[in-house]
Structure formats: structure tokens, C-alpha cells
Design an enzyme around this catalytic site. Sequence first.
Site, PDB file in Angstrom:
ATOM      1  CB  SER A   1      -0.895   0.032   1.243  1.00 15.03           C
ATOM      2  OG  SER A   1      -0.160   0.442   2.385  1.00 15.03           O
ATOM      3  CG  ASP A   2       1.493   5.837  -1.415  1.00 17.90           C
ATOM      4  OD1 ASP A   2       2.409   5.946  -0.567  1.00 17.90           O
ATOM      5  OD2 ASP A   2       1.362   6.630  -2.368  1.00 17.90           O
ATOM      6  CD1 TRP A   3       4.477   5.149   5.213  1.00 20.83           C
ATOM      7  CD2 TRP A   3       4.451   3.942   3.354  1.00 20.83           C
ATOM      8  NE1 TRP A   3       5.480   4.197   5.310  1.00 20.83           N
ATOM      9  CE2 TRP A   3       5.485   3.450   4.183  1.00 20.83           C
ATOM     10  CE3 TRP A   3       4.236   3.317   2.122  1.00 20.83           C
ATOM     11  CZ2 TRP A   3       6.294   2.375   3.825  1.00 20.83           C
ATOM     12  CZ3 TRP A   3       5.048   2.255   1.754  1.00 20.83           C
ATOM     13  CH2 TRP A   3       6.058   1.785   2.596  1.00 20.83           C
TER      14      TRP A   3
ATOM     15  N   GLY B   1      -2.809   4.626   2.410  1.00 18.90           N
ATOM     16  CA  GLY B   1      -3.692   4.333   1.288  1.00 18.90           C
ATOM     17  C   GLY B   1      -4.721   3.246   1.560  1.00 18.90           C
TER      18      GLY B   1
END
Length: 740
Positions: free
Chosen positions: A261-263, A265
Site C-alpha cells: 500500500s502507499d502510506w 492508502g
Amino acid sequence: MKKVLFGLAFTVALPLLAQQKPVYLDATKPIEERVEDALKRLTLEEKVAMVHAQSKFSSAGVSRLGIPENWMTDGPHGIRPEVLWDEWDQAGWTNDSCVAYPALTCLAATWNPDMSLLYGKSIGEEARYRNKNVLLGPGVNIYRTPLNGRNFEYMGEDPYLASRMVVPYVQGVQQNGVAACVKHYALNNQEINRHTTNVIVDDRALYEIYLPAFKAAVQEGKTWAIMGAYNLYKGQHACHNQYLLNDILKGEWGFDGVVVSDWGGVHDTDQSITNGLDMEFGSWTDGLANGSSNAYDNYYLAMPYLERIKSGKVGTKELDDKVRRILRLSFRTTMDVNRPLGSMLSPEHYEAARRIGEEGIVLLQNKGSLLPIDLNKAKKIAVIGENAVKMMTVGGGSSSLKVQRELSPLDGIKKRVGDKAEVVYARGYVGDARGEYNGVVTGQNLKDDRTPEELIAEAVKVAADADYVVFIGGLNKSNNQDCEDTDRAGLGLPYGQDAVITALAKANKNLVVINISGNAVAMPWIAEVPSVMQAWFLGSEAGNSIAAVLVGDANPSGKLPFTFPVRLEDVPAHSVGEYFAERSKKVVDMKYNEGIFVGYRWADMQKKVKPLFPFGHGLSYTTFAYGKPAADKKVMSADDQISFTVTVKNTGDREGQEVVQLYISDKKSSLPRPVKELKGFKKVKLAPGEEKEVTFTVDKEALSYFDDAQHAWVAEPGKFEAVIAASAADIKGIVPFELK
């Protein structure tokens, strides 16, 4: 006696059994066998611990089994300095400085896959030396609007160019036993409302424009990790999106790596379980500075997941798939016994940064051959502009770095010119005098309280009697410029730079404007300025790269990876829409009404409006002559290939490199298609008078479009043209052919 012998045999056998490695630790066994062996040894709690973060940038291993933690680091332009375990503050290490490489827009502008391999190999060595096993980069989101604050981290507007450049980068990084994590998958094409934008785009545009670079990274680059994007698609966040992750990435493309995941997200436990996410990072943060403390047990894939399994609400099928992927990551990186050791801050890395910078600089305009600067004639060179001195490696978001050194353009010019001419400097304008980001401080004091009028007057005075005036301006890494989580307010240069350039042009006809940015800018003064150079954010070696091109030690060979429009209204995202500049906490639908017609695909259709500078444009200090292109056949079948050949000759007096571009044009099709599309390019180095033959070979893939009704790529029989060009607007020859 028999009993005694049996006892002796048993004592001999014990050491032999003890020496037998479990399958998962046996490097001679196939990875999939090792994965299955490790998986069956893990407890439920150990599995759940592996699928979410345990600190800002790490996730748990299993020490009981000798499986190391996974450590991520922000790239994609250098290895980010260490932060505290559970805070965004600097850890205060003294050995975490890095080499900053040029931004990825510059890499794309080299149009040279060899430079991409060198870049990936070099940055991968630095990541490995710092004991990171996942590099969070490169980024390949398509350049849809010049206002996107994060375009500098990406590879331009064309899916083919981005595809060819991302593959060697991934391969170079992963040679070091470090996973590339290609981002941000997918449709993250602006920064404002990046968490709340639900992108509505047709399947043709999705498959033809926005996905090809990711597909190439997966299927050709064999990337070991993909990062999900912040935005939504079909009403689901991209980090746990059935369509993007399960159906396309893992289904159609067969991706066997991890989805990270993006941080911040991740937003939903149930979707995270079922919709393709493997590793959750940074939840309840903005990915930059803010966030809850020690919240890891409460992550969506932590206790909430464990409780669902223990209560029987969900099974462990999805969990086992996630863990298999994480184990693959471990066996490919931290548990690879042949993993090299890496290196940091080496002369070779600085050399790589300099070379990539030199090759990526684009000479946009050079009337009267003002450049290169002739040091045999020049007695005084005036350098004007804040960007001549401002550090550019600090700021811009998660790609901000702590460098061992960064040579400014002014210092690079002074170093190269030496005592051959006097180099004088004037500020010209004041932009952002601050020099701090996330605890990294540049140490520069750029505060200047003079008025714009006073600054311009000083610049004009300094420039008036100079043999050359070099204005170095553009954008910077501050908010609302080239910076994560913000977009630009408009296409124009900030801080009143247009007025400075106009005044300098009146004061001295030998004016060079160097634009440092990751984005196109408006140039209302273009007719008054003889020489214009696009120099990007060039990292540690910025000053050396710029100076080398200015004085002709390096012959510019960069080509634009995106179109420079004259006005914002010339960009389809802004003319036919949609693009929203107002921040919204609620989810907003954004329609990509332009469909497949992005960048030059749009510009090619406009009869009255021409770009300021077209895609693929870039000049040289020498000249090139193209011969008449030819094909090896006039008709090709669907299972056939066709080759196009053209000769290119250096007709000037210095060595140079030319990027020969191949576009394919479908003359008649069932569905609307662009006028032409890039399907090949080759960078050739030629000595003065030297001539080389350049050949492109394509198959039906280069002729195909995505038919969303059939959900399939279609190469429609009929007439085509191969267009040989030096840019999207500089066509050198056309070869007609037919697909039967």
C-alpha cells in the site's frame, strides 16, 4: 551386543540429521518449494504480523525461523535518510547521506535505456548497502496535466517511452537483491484530492495509456513489488481494488510479487483481505509527516484481520496468498545467499548521476547558435536567478533527500570556467528562501528582503556588459510547485520570473534561460530569448551536468518526454476535462473525458493550436541528416514482422547523439485512433561525417488498439504508415505498408 550397536548408530545419525537444512533455508531448492515449506511452519499470528507494518518503514519477519524483517526506503531518486522507528522525525544518523540522482523526468528525457539500467543499478547498490530490501520506486504515472505536483517523479506522457525506460531501471535495481516497487498503481495523475478522487476513465484509455508501463515492469522487468495508488477507481481505493489488483495485475498479467500500500492508502479491512493488497503501510498517516503513534496492531490487516479469522468470519486462503508473496520477496532479497553487498557514495555513483544529467538536459531553442559558450572569447559571464544557488534535493515530499553533497549550477559553472572568464552572480528574484524538509536542513541562508524592482535593477546592471547572461530559474520543491500533495496553481513561472527574463532580454541579446523543473512552464518571452534549456532536478551533480552542456563538453542529446503547451487551455485535461483544483474531503468523481488523446496524441489533432515545444523535441550542437526510410516488405500478415530502416548522418562538426523515433499511423480504423503513436526509438552516437543505419522491427502489437467491447487487443487489417521523426512534430520520412 545388538543393543549396543544400535545405540552407537543412533548417536552417529543425530549430527547428520541436525545438519540437514529445512527446505525453506536450502538455496538449492526452487523458490516455490521453499515458500510452501516456510508457510506451513508459520503460526496464524506470525502470518498476520507479516502483512502489515511494525514501524514507519518496516514489517515483521519471523526471527524464530530466521526470516528477516522487510525494510522499505523511499526512492526513487536517492535513498531517504533514516527516520525514527515510530515517528517521521530524523533518526539523527551521521552515515545515512546519499547520492541524489536526477529526477525521473530527466531519466526519461535521455531516451536511453542504457542510462536507465545504470540508474537502477546505482541506486540499487545504495539501497542494498543501507540494508533496504524494497526501493519505493520508480514512478510511471502518466503526465496528464502540467499542474501535477509529482510529475517530476514520473517518466512522461507516453506509455511506450515509459515502458521502455522502466524495464531496465527495475532490472538494475533488482540485480542487487533489492526489490523495485513500481508506483503508483494506477491513475494517480494529480496530487490535489489524491485520496478522494474517483477516476472515471474508459477501458481503452486505461489499457492504452495508463497501464502499459506497469505491465512492462511486471512482465518484462519482472518487478518484485508494486505500490497501490491513493485514488479510487470504480469506487474502490486503488490499494485494495478488485479490478486493478486481482483482475488485471495478478490475473491478466500473472504478477507473483507483493502489492504494497502507499502510506495511508488503506481504508477498509474487508476489501484489503479480498481485493489484492499484500502489505499495509502507513495507515492513519498522510504519508509525509502526520500520524498516530504505535498504531500498528490496529492496522486494517492487523488485529481486525486476526479477529475475523479467529471468529470464523473469513478463512485463511487470502492470508496464505499474501504470505506466499511476502516469502517470495524474502527469498529474492534478504534470504538470497548470493545477494551482493552494495556500495554507497562511490565515485562511480556520482559519475552515473552526472552522465544521466548530461544526457537528459534538453536544448529547447538555440537561435544563432548562441550555445555552447565559447570560453576563448568570453571574458564575463553573468549568472542570474535563485535556482542557480538553491539546493533542490531537499523538499518535494517523500523523495526529499539528505545528500553528501550537491553542486549548485553557479558553483558548477565557476568550477568549469575557472580563470578563463569572470563569473558574476545576481539573485534576480526571491522564491522560497527556506531550506528545510522533514528535519533535513540545507544550511543555506537565502533570505533577501529587497524588492522585486531592486533585484531586477541589480540583475540588469550585472548583465548589461556580460558576454553571456545565463538565467537559471524555473520551479522548486516547495508546496504548489514540484511537490507531493500539492499541485501548481497555473502554468506560469512563479516569483515574477517572467519580468526578470524580459528585463534581461532587453539588457543583453546573448541570453540563455535554463528552466529547472519537472514540469512544462509557460514562456511568454520565448521570442526574445535566443537559447532555452530544460535542465530538470539533476541531483548531486547538477552543477557539473549543466556546466558541461553550457560550454560544450557534453553535446545535448535529451528529448522532451512530454509536450510543452503554450497555454493551459491547450491541455485536454483542462479543455475537455476534467481536473479539479479545489480540495475536497468527500470523494469526487473525475472524468478523463479526453480518453486516449493525452499529450501529443491530442496536439496532433489540433489544426490551429501548436505546442510551445512538441513531445520528443530536443536540439543538438551538431546537425543530423536523415535518408529516405524503407521497409523490408510492403505487406505483412498478423503473425509476421516488418522492419523499417533509415540512415542518419552527422552533418555538423562535433560528435553528437540523435534519438530516431518511430511512430505508427493507422490510416483507417473502426474506432477513433491517434494520428500516430510512438512504437520505437533508438539513440545513436555519430562522429562528424559519420552515417549509421537505424532499423526498427515491429509486429502486430505495434499496430494494435484495445477494443473495450471485446476486452482484447485488435490489429485491424488495412493500411498503415511508419513515420520516422526527430520529434512528434518533426517528421523525416513516411513508409506506407499494409496489414493483411
